[in-house]
Design an enzyme around this catalytic site. Structure first.
Site, short mmCIF file in Angstrom:
data_model
loop_
_atom_site.label_atom_id
_atom_site.label_comp_id
_atom_site.label_asym_id
_atom_site.label_seq_id
_atom_site.Cartn_x
_atom_site.Cartn_y
_atom_site.Cartn_z
N TYR A 72 -1.60 2.42 11.07
CA TYR A 72 -2.28 1.12 11.14
C TYR A 72 -2.91 0.89 12.51
O TYR A 72 -4.01 0.36 12.61
CB TYR A 72 -1.34 -0.02 10.76
CG TYR A 72 -0.89 0.06 9.32
CD1 TYR A 72 -1.81 0.20 8.28
CD2 TYR A 72 0.45 0.02 8.99
CE1 TYR A 72 -1.42 0.29 6.96
CE2 TYR A 72 0.87 0.11 7.65
CZ TYR A 72 -0.08 0.24 6.66
OH TYR A 72 0.32 0.34 5.35
N ILE A 109 0.88 -1.16 0.00
CA ILE A 109 0.00 0.00 0.00
C ILE A 109 0.92 1.21 0.00
O ILE A 109 1.67 1.44 0.94
CB ILE A 109 -0.98 0.00 1.20
CG1 ILE A 109 -1.89 1.21 1.17
CG2 ILE A 109 -0.28 -0.16 2.51
CD1 ILE A 109 -3.03 1.17 2.18
N GLY A 130 -5.92 11.47 3.21
CA GLY A 130 -6.87 10.43 3.56
C GLY A 130 -6.91 9.27 2.59
O GLY A 130 -7.77 8.39 2.69
N LEU A 131 -5.98 9.22 1.65
CA LEU A 131 -5.99 8.16 0.64
C LEU A 131 -5.56 6.80 1.21
O LEU A 131 -6.07 5.77 0.79
CB LEU A 131 -5.12 8.55 -0.55
CG LEU A 131 -5.58 9.82 -1.30
CD1 LEU A 131 -4.60 10.18 -2.40
CD2 LEU A 131 -6.98 9.65 -1.84
N GLY A 132 -4.64 6.81 2.16
CA GLY A 132 -4.25 5.55 2.82
C GLY A 132 -5.44 4.94 3.55
O GLY A 132 -5.68 3.74 3.47
N LYS A 174 -4.09 3.22 14.42
CA LYS A 174 -5.29 4.07 14.41
C LYS A 174 -6.43 3.39 13.65
O LYS A 174 -7.60 3.57 13.97
CB LYS A 174 -4.94 5.42 13.77
CG LYS A 174 -6.07 6.41 13.77
CD LYS A 174 -5.62 7.74 13.16
CE LYS A 174 -6.79 8.69 13.04
NZ LYS A 174 -6.41 9.94 12.37
N ILE A 190 1.36 5.44 -1.40
CA ILE A 190 0.79 6.69 -1.91
C ILE A 190 1.95 7.54 -2.44
O ILE A 190 2.99 7.66 -1.77
CB ILE A 190 0.05 7.46 -0.79
CG1 ILE A 190 -1.03 6.60 -0.13
CG2 ILE A 190 -0.53 8.77 -1.34
CD1 ILE A 190 -2.16 6.19 -1.02
#
Length: 172
Positions: free
Chosen positions: A142, A96, A106-108, A144, A98
């Site tokens: 992660y 994953i 907020g894309l992750g 969070k 970016i």
């Protein structure tokens, strides 16, 4: 801007290789020798290796778009494609990433939410990933998102053996 995902195919190989090298280098270049980084990039993003990964049953790549711009990508694995011995009722987020200009938007979270949604749709009970033990920002992200540190495995950056934490999230 509209956020969208596009499943990758063999026709996306060159773009997948380019974004993979760009985002991995952005994330890890400052923490590794140029020789170890280059050795890893040549192996991990070799076109034949990527072609094999794109063709592996149970392994799926997605491009993430912010409007018309390629902002990142993600790779899921299930069943025989899992990279660790895990129960068949799990989904692995193997990659994953970016792109630098799209971080902190907020894309992750969007990608992790999509991974969780996919896992639930497939009846999976667990989602998991590996994250470098020194990547404090990713670990905090992660955590969070509800992941917990449940194990570790070795990761080789060239000749340098490093440790990835295994982080898991049980799905209800």
């Amino acid at each position: 801007m509209a956020i969208t995902l596009k499943k990758c195919g063999i026709e996306d190989l060159a773009d997948l290789q380019a974004i993979g090298i760009e985002t991995f280098t952005d994330t890890f270049a400052a923490h590794n020798t140029p020789e170890d980084l280059q050795a890893y990039l040549e192996k991990a993003y070799d076109p034949e290796k990527l072609k094999a990964e794109l063709s592996t049953e149970g392994s799926i790549f997605y491009f993430l778009y912010d409007g018309e711009e390629l902002a990142g990508y993600m790779k899921f694995n299930v069943e025989a494609a899992l990279t660790e011995e895990m129960d068949a009722d799990s989904l692995e987020v193997e990659r994953i990433y970016i792109r630098p200009g799209f971080k902190r938007r907020g894309l992750g979270k969007y990608l992790i939410d999509k991974a969780i949604e996919t896992a639930r749709t497939q009846g999976k009970q667990l989602i998991w990933l590996g994250v470098w033990e020194h990547n404090a920002n990713a670990i905090a992200f992660y955590e969070k998102m509800g992941f917990v540190h449940t194990g570790a495995h070795s990761f080789f950056m060239g000749d340098d053996e490093q440790t990835d934490f295994i982080m898991t999230k049980k799905l209800g």
